[in-house]
Structure formats: structure tokens, C-alpha cells
Motif scaffolding. Structure first.
Motif, PDB file in Angstrom:
ATOM      1  N   THR A 176      41.822  -9.703  14.716  1.00 56.02           N
ATOM      2  CA  THR A 176      41.351 -10.806  13.884  1.00 56.02           C
ATOM      3  C   THR A 176      42.500 -11.237  12.995  1.00 56.02           C
ATOM      4  O   THR A 176      43.064 -10.415  12.265  1.00 56.02           O
ATOM      5  CB  THR A 176      40.157 -10.397  13.021  1.00 56.02           C
ATOM      6  OG1 THR A 176      39.112  -9.900  13.863  1.00 56.02           O
ATOM      7  CG2 THR A 176      39.633 -11.577  12.224  1.00 56.02           C
ATOM      8  N   GLU A 204      39.666 -13.173  17.271  1.00 59.33           N
ATOM      9  CA  GLU A 204      39.069 -14.172  16.381  1.00 59.33           C
ATOM     10  C   GLU A 204      40.201 -14.715  15.534  1.00 59.33           C
ATOM     11  O   GLU A 204      40.805 -13.996  14.734  1.00 59.33           O
ATOM     12  CB  GLU A 204      37.977 -13.591  15.497  1.00 59.33           C
ATOM     13  CG  GLU A 204      37.179 -14.704  14.825  1.00 59.33           C
ATOM     14  CD  GLU A 204      36.707 -14.362  13.436  1.00 59.33           C
ATOM     15  OE1 GLU A 204      37.388 -14.778  12.470  1.00 59.33           O
ATOM     16  OE2 GLU A 204      35.681 -13.696  13.313  1.00 59.33           O
ATOM     17  N   SER A 212      39.874  -9.146  22.598  1.00 55.22           N
ATOM     18  CA  SER A 212      39.058 -10.172  21.950  1.00 55.22           C
ATOM     19  C   SER A 212      39.809 -10.602  20.694  1.00 55.22           C
ATOM     20  O   SER A 212      40.356  -9.774  19.969  1.00 55.22           O
ATOM     21  CB  SER A 212      37.658  -9.650  21.617  1.00 55.22           C
ATOM     22  OG  SER A 212      37.720  -8.435  20.896  1.00 55.22           O
ATOM     23  N   LEU A 243      35.996 -22.801  15.793  1.00 61.95           N
ATOM     24  CA  LEU A 243      35.357 -21.540  15.393  1.00 61.95           C
ATOM     25  C   LEU A 243      33.921 -21.748  14.923  1.00 61.95           C
ATOM     26  O   LEU A 243      32.980 -21.288  15.555  1.00 61.95           O
ATOM     27  CB  LEU A 243      36.185 -20.859  14.304  1.00 61.95           C
ATOM     28  CG  LEU A 243      35.758 -19.441  13.932  1.00 61.95           C
ATOM     29  CD1 LEU A 243      35.752 -18.525  15.146  1.00 61.95           C
ATOM     30  CD2 LEU A 243      36.684 -18.882  12.841  1.00 61.95           C
ATOM     31  N   SER A 256      40.766 -21.054  18.556  1.00 59.30           N
ATOM     32  CA  SER A 256      40.122 -20.182  17.576  1.00 59.30           C
ATOM     33  C   SER A 256      39.794 -18.821  18.165  1.00 59.30           C
ATOM     34  O   SER A 256      39.214 -17.982  17.474  1.00 59.30           O
ATOM     35  CB  SER A 256      38.851 -20.841  17.022  1.00 59.30           C
ATOM     36  OG  SER A 256      39.183 -21.889  16.144  1.00 59.30           O
ATOM     37  N   GLY A 257      40.157 -18.601  19.430  1.00 54.92           N
ATOM     38  CA  GLY A 257      40.032 -17.244  19.941  1.00 54.92           C
ATOM     39  C   GLY A 257      39.311 -17.130  21.255  1.00 54.92           C
ATOM     40  O   GLY A 257      38.938 -18.114  21.895  1.00 54.92           O
ATOM     41  N   CYS A 274      37.146 -16.990   7.715  1.00 50.40           N
ATOM     42  CA  CYS A 274      37.444 -17.647   8.993  1.00 50.40           C
ATOM     43  C   CYS A 274      36.460 -18.772   9.301  1.00 50.40           C
ATOM     44  O   CYS A 274      36.826 -19.778   9.908  1.00 50.40           O
ATOM     45  CB  CYS A 274      37.427 -16.620  10.127  1.00 50.40           C
ATOM     46  SG  CYS A 274      38.697 -15.353   9.978  1.00 50.40           S
ATOM     47  N   GLY A 307      32.281 -15.982  17.628  1.00 48.14           N
ATOM     48  CA  GLY A 307      33.672 -16.073  18.062  1.00 48.14           C
ATOM     49  C   GLY A 307      34.061 -17.522  18.243  1.00 48.14           C
ATOM     50  O   GLY A 307      33.270 -18.434  17.973  1.00 48.14           O
ATOM     51  N   GLY A 308      35.282 -17.758  18.716  1.00 50.35           N
ATOM     52  CA  GLY A 308      35.801 -19.113  18.750  1.00 50.35           C
ATOM     53  C   GLY A 308      36.024 -19.673  20.131  1.00 50.35           C
ATOM     54  O   GLY A 308      36.139 -18.950  21.118  1.00 50.35           O
ATOM     55  N   ARG A 347      33.770 -12.297  21.905  1.00 45.71           N
ATOM     56  CA  ARG A 347      32.748 -12.413  20.870  1.00 45.71           C
ATOM     57  C   ARG A 347      32.482 -11.055  20.219  1.00 45.71           C
ATOM     58  O   ARG A 347      32.504 -10.020  20.878  1.00 45.71           O
ATOM     59  CB  ARG A 347      31.427 -12.939  21.465  1.00 45.71           C
ATOM     60  CG  ARG A 347      31.498 -14.357  22.029  1.00 45.71           C
ATOM     61  CD  ARG A 347      31.710 -15.371  20.939  1.00 45.71           C
ATOM     62  NE  ARG A 347      31.686 -16.744  21.413  1.00 45.71           N
ATOM     63  CZ  ARG A 347      32.759 -17.431  21.801  1.00 45.71           C
ATOM     64  NH1 ARG A 347      33.946 -16.838  21.811  1.00 45.71           N
ATOM     65  NH2 ARG A 347      32.651 -18.687  22.172  1.00 45.71           N
ATOM     66  N   ARG A 348      32.223 -11.095  18.908  1.00 41.55           N
ATOM     67  CA  ARG A 348      31.664  -9.930  18.236  1.00 41.55           C
ATOM     68  C   ARG A 348      30.170 -10.162  18.052  1.00 41.55           C
ATOM     69  O   ARG A 348      29.680 -11.290  18.182  1.00 41.55           O
ATOM     70  CB  ARG A 348      32.337  -9.663  16.889  1.00 41.55           C
ATOM     71  CG  ARG A 348      32.107 -10.736  15.832  1.00 41.55           C
ATOM     72  CD  ARG A 348      32.531 -10.271  14.433  1.00 41.55           C
ATOM     73  NE  ARG A 348      33.867  -9.738  14.400  1.00 41.55           N
ATOM     74  CZ  ARG A 348      34.971 -10.419  14.074  1.00 41.55           C
ATOM     75  NH1 ARG A 348      34.860 -11.714  13.766  1.00 41.55           N
ATOM     76  NH2 ARG A 348      36.149  -9.870  14.056  1.00 41.55           N
TER      77      ARG A 348
END
Length: 538
Positions: free
Chosen positions: A252, A275, A273, A435, A482-483, A309, A477-478, A486-487
Motif C-alpha cells: 500500500t 493499493e 496486490s 480508487l 490506483s492498483g 487513500c 481496491g483500485g 482487493r482487500r
């Protein structure tokens, strides 16, 4: 609207107030710092002194890890993980539920340390403890749902059995940021543990103590020794060492660094992953409740000093209600209680560092120099804290201004007027980030329909970000830069597992019976395929 004189709100303490002495307020003495920093695996003999953004006072010497320490951390983690992977889900869940209670029981202590180390408002610090407790409980209660073996259809009914297992990746590397030092240090690692992995983590050096307090609570809950190991040091050494050794990486932070993490993981063919950054939009539609939208927008823009974020930096407001809305938004912003310290009444705390302050100042000064108007805020406030900057609202921001498309990551938001929702959606989707977004309307169905057109990983209707972020069953998640990954939710634990298919065949198997030619066998397969289609089988 003409420029208004900003009202900083009531001061709660200041940098010279005795209440800002960490040793007096939180007892940040040698015993505490030695207890926490002793959890870092470090044999280098190096240490870096950390300071409180509240008043610049020193907090602790943070031991630094060498590459050899990172190597040792992974050796220990692999030994611990081998035994942990054989531990039942029910035992893992029991420890998670213990952690849930410990975090809530020690929430005041978490708040104290988080405030001193990050400079945020105490009410924001409490939400970190709350989120970690929710995360632990969610994965404890849903572990079997997410991780139990699943039966799938076999090619030959009754004769072919298919089981799908989710097996742990091994050792997960977690590189966490400073802006939410307790929740971000823990929330990504808890599902990794629940899935049977071990963790080696590198919390940000600016907020290491808060992360280490979380590690202490893992021990208190009864998690095995070396299952979660902490290393500290610069990303060029320690972060790279993690990427070179982990079986999966969770990062992150900034988009620029995230791209380097992704490249390192790709080179090893391991998953990650990420973020990353955002320039999050909020849309206030013409039928929105002006008062509710103004309140939500204030939280969206200025929670944690904008160092979140999923916080909002661009606001698009329908022309029909623009002037009324802006009046209420400015009034709410100017009514915020600003300050640093442990008082629950503080609405917005400090920025984390001189570097973060410099970025915020540069963005605002560039915008003003090129013609933007400051409707509220716009000033550094050293009387409140060395890195304190007022919550700031800008109007008239154009594409040639630095803050137009670049992430500020501070308490600065730009306002834009729109005449059609199509125009607003297009503007919200400008740029490379995706995001979080927020939509305000009294028609929830319409808001959800517009959400599907917004290129963001989470969209909150009539809420800033809490509806998705606090709902642990919702993935977060983004999209775009933005990424990835996922969390939270099933996705947040499945990322730490490998999917394994196990086929058990009964009877003769998938081949011709004795005496049957391959040609005849192919005709039998063709006939069976046509029959299964008629029967509606997949």
C-alpha cells in the motif's frame, strides 16, 4: 463566491502545551519503546530516530534491519508457517476472536500512541482499532465459507469427483504505509494468517511504534512465535529484500513505488496486490440533500487531514444547487475543530511530515498563482503544530494547475460546477486513477446506476467512504493506476491462497473400455456431449 477569511476553529492545545509532552501523556519512556522496538529483527546496529508530528519531539530510536535480517525473518517465517498450515481453521479463528477482544480492550492505548506518532485526530485513531477488530472477527466467522474445500462437477457424473482446495501461498510480504499505521499494519495480514500463511512485514518508518503495538497484541492473543516477523529500514534494502523472498506481496503506497513492486513480483512470477494513489471524485447531484452532502463532503475531504487513500480531492456539484451547497460546505469546513493532541473534540489533526506539508503548500500556491480562489483555509498553521495545514477549499482550478490531476494527499479539495450528469461522470473519470468515488442523491437507485459508470474500485452513495470500507464483506481496491487486487471480503483472503483442483476417478476412467476402438470412443463422447446439452448440464 468571493474569497472568505478562513476561520481556523477553536484551538485544542498547541505545540508548547504541556499536554503535548508524549512522556507525560502516553508515558513514551524507555520501557515502552524498548518493549516495542525489541520486536524488530535487527542485528545491524543501526537506528533511526523518529519524531512526533504533533510537536517535533523525539519518540524512539527505530532499529534498522540488514539484508541478512530479512533473510533470517523469512527462514523463521517458513518454519512457523509449516506448522501453522496444519492448524485447523477453528483454532485459527479462535485466536482471531481473541485478538478482536484484545484490540477493543486496549483501544485507548492504541489511540494514544497513534495520535502521537501520526498526528491524526483521536477519533480517527479509534476507527483504526475498530477496523482491525472488525477484520479479525469477519475472517474468523467466515473462514469456513471462504476456505473449506468445494465440490465441483466432474466430467463423468457419479464416476468423476472434483474437489477444489485453497492452499496457503506460504510467506506473505506486507509493506504498509504511515497514514493508517495500526489498521494498515494489521488488516492485510490477518486474512493471510487465517488462510494459513506466515507474514514478514515492513511498516513505514514514520509510524513503526503503532505497528509494533499491533504485533504485541498478536502475541497476547496466542499466535505462534515467528508467524509474523517485523523488519525495518529503507525500501531500497528491506522492501526489495521482501519482494525477492516472499511468495506473495501486499503493498500500500504510491503508484510510482507500486509499479516497481509489481515489476519485481512479475520478474519472479509471484502475485501481488497493490493499493495505490487516487484523485478521488465526489458528485453532488441536483436532487441531493444539501446539508447531508455538505457534511459528507467535509468528512470525505478532511478526515485524517486528507491523508487517506479514499479521501476526496475533486468535487463536482450540479449547477442548480452549486451556490447553496458551497455556502454550506465552506461553513462546515470553517467550523471544524483543529488541533493536535489527545482531545476527542478535535476534528482534524496534523500532516505527518515536513515533506507532506511541502507538497500541500506547493499545490495550493501553484493553484493560487495561476488564478484559483481560496474559499476556506489555505494556510500553514505552525501555532497548532509544525506540519499543520488548514482544511482548504479551492475554486477555479484548471488543468494547468498541479493539483488538478496530481494527488495532493492533504486537506485540499477543488470545486467544479457541472450542468449535466454525463458531463460530471466524464470529468470524474478523467485521469489515470480509480480508487474511490462518492455520489450524493436522494434517489439511491439512480446513484447506484451512475456508480456503474464511474471507473473506481469502490463507490459510496450518500456516504464519503465508510459504507464500503467499514463493510468487511465488501472488496476494496483500485482500478487503473490506483492498483490491482482487493482487500476485504472473499477477495481479501482468496488472494493469499493457491487454487488446487483434485480429481478422483471411480471405475474404468476417462479412456476406452477394453475392446473399444478410439474411433468408437470418440463417437460415445460426442453422443454424451449432445445428451448433456439437452439435459441442460454445464
Amino acid at each position: 463566491m468571493s474569497q472568505q477569511t478562513p476561520n481556523p476553529g477553536p484551538l485544542v492545545g498547541g505545540p508548547n502545551d504541556p499536554e503535548h509532552d508524549p512522556a507525560a501523556t502516553y508515558a513514551l519512556g524507555r520501557d515502552l519503546t524498548a518493549r516495542l522496538t525489541g520486536r524488530i529483527l535487527s542485528t545491524s546496529g543501526e537506528a533511526v530516530l523518529s519524531h512526533s508530528p504533533c510537536n517535533g519531539q523525539p519518540l524512539a530510536h527505530i532499529p534498522q534491519s540488514s539484508d541478512a535480517d530479512v533473510e533470517e525473518a523469512f527462514k523463521r517465517a517458513r518454519r512457523a508457517q509449516a506448522a501453522w498450515a496444519r492448524t485447523s481453521l477453528d483454532v485459527r479463528a479462535e485466536l482471531m476472536l481473541r485478538l478482536h477482544d484484545i484490540v477493543l480492550d486496549r483501544a485507548e492505548e492504541i489511540c494514544d500512541l497513534t495520535v502521537w506518532e501520526s498526528g491524526k485526530a483521536r477519533k480517527e485513531a479509534y476507527l483504526e482499532a475498530y477496523h482491525v477488530a472488525l477484520t479479525a472477527r469477519y475472517y474468523a466467522r467466515t473462514a469456513h465459507k471462504h476456505l473449506d474445500p468445494e465440490r465441483r462437477s466432474g466430467v463423468m457424473p457419479l464416476a468423476t469427483r472434483i474437489d477444489v482446495n485453497r492452499v496457503p501461498k506460504g510467506v506473505v510480504g506486507i509493506i504498509s504505509p504511515w497514514n493508517y499505521p495500526f489498521t494498515m499494519a494489521l488488516c492485510d495480514g490477518l486474512p493471510a494468517l487465517m488462510a494459513g500463511n506466515a507474514v514478514v512485514s515492513k511498516p513505514d518508518s514514520q509510524t513503526m511504534l503503532t505497528a509494533l503495538l499491533g504485533m504485541e497484541m498478536l502475541d497476547q492473543a496466542g499466535f505462534p512465535k515467528d508467524l509474523w516477523t517485523v523488519v525495518a529500514g529503507p525500501g531500497s534494502r528491506v522492501g526489495t529484500g521482501i519482494i525477492e523472498r516472499a511468495d506473495y506481496v501486499c503493498f500500500t503506497g504510491s503508484t510510482a513505488t507500486g509499479k516497481r513492486v509489481a515489476a519485481g513480483c512479475a520478474d519472479r512470477l509471484i502475485g501481488c496486490s497493490l493499493e495505490l494513489g487516487g484523485k478521488n471524485p465526489i458528485l453532488v447531484l441536483r436532487d441531493a440533500s444539501i446539508e447531508k452532502a455538505a457534511e459528507g463532503a467535509t468528512r470525505a475531504a478532511f478526515s485524517n487531514g486528507g491523508q487517506l487513500c479514499v479521501s476526496t480531492e475533486r468535487m463536482f456539484v450540479a449547477d442548480e444547487i452549486y451556490d447553496q451547497f458551497v455556502d454550506r460546505f465552506v461553513a462546515r469546513t470553517e467550523a471544524l475543530t483543529l488541533g493536535v493532541g489527545q482531545d476527542w473534540a478535535i476534528d482534524m489533526g496534523s500532516l505527518i511530515s515536513a515533506d507532506q506539508l511541502a507538497t500541500v503548500q506547493a499545490h495550493v500556491e501553484d493553484a493560487v498563482a495561476k488564478g484559483a480562489r481560496v474559499l476556506a483555509g489555505g494556510r500553514h498553521r505552525p501555532d497548532l503544530g509544525p506540519f499543520f495545514y488548514e482544511p482548504t477549499i479551492l475554486e477555479g482550478v484548471s488543468s494547468d494547475m498541479v493539483c488538478h490531476g496530481n494527488e495532493t494527499f492533504g486537506p485540499v479539495i477543488s470545486l467544479y460546477r457541472f450542468t449535466s450528469e454525463t458531463e460530471a461522470i466524464a470529468a470524474a473519470n478523467e485521469g489515470n486513477y480509480g480508487l474511490n468515488a462518492s455520489i450524493w442523491t436522494q434517489d439511491g437507485k439512480r446513484g447506484r446506476a451512475i456508480a456503474r459508470e464511474i471507473k473506481c474500485g469502490t463507490v459510496n452513495v450518500n456516504e464519503a467512504y465508510g459504507a464500503t470500507f467499514a463493510s468487511l464483506d465488501a472488496p476494496m481496491g483500485g482500478m487503473r493506476e490506483s492498483g490491482t487486487g482487493r482487500r476485504q471480503g472473499p477477495e481479501g483472503i482468496h488472494r493469499y491462497t493457491e487454487v488446487q483442483a483434485v480429481g478422483t476417478q471411480r471405475g474404468w476412467g476417462f479412456r476406452p473400455v477394453p475392446g473399444m476402438s478410439n474411433e468408437t470412443f470418440s463417437k460415445v463422447l460426442t453422443a454424451s456431449a449432445r445428451m448433456f446439452k439437452k439435459l441442460g448440464r454445464a
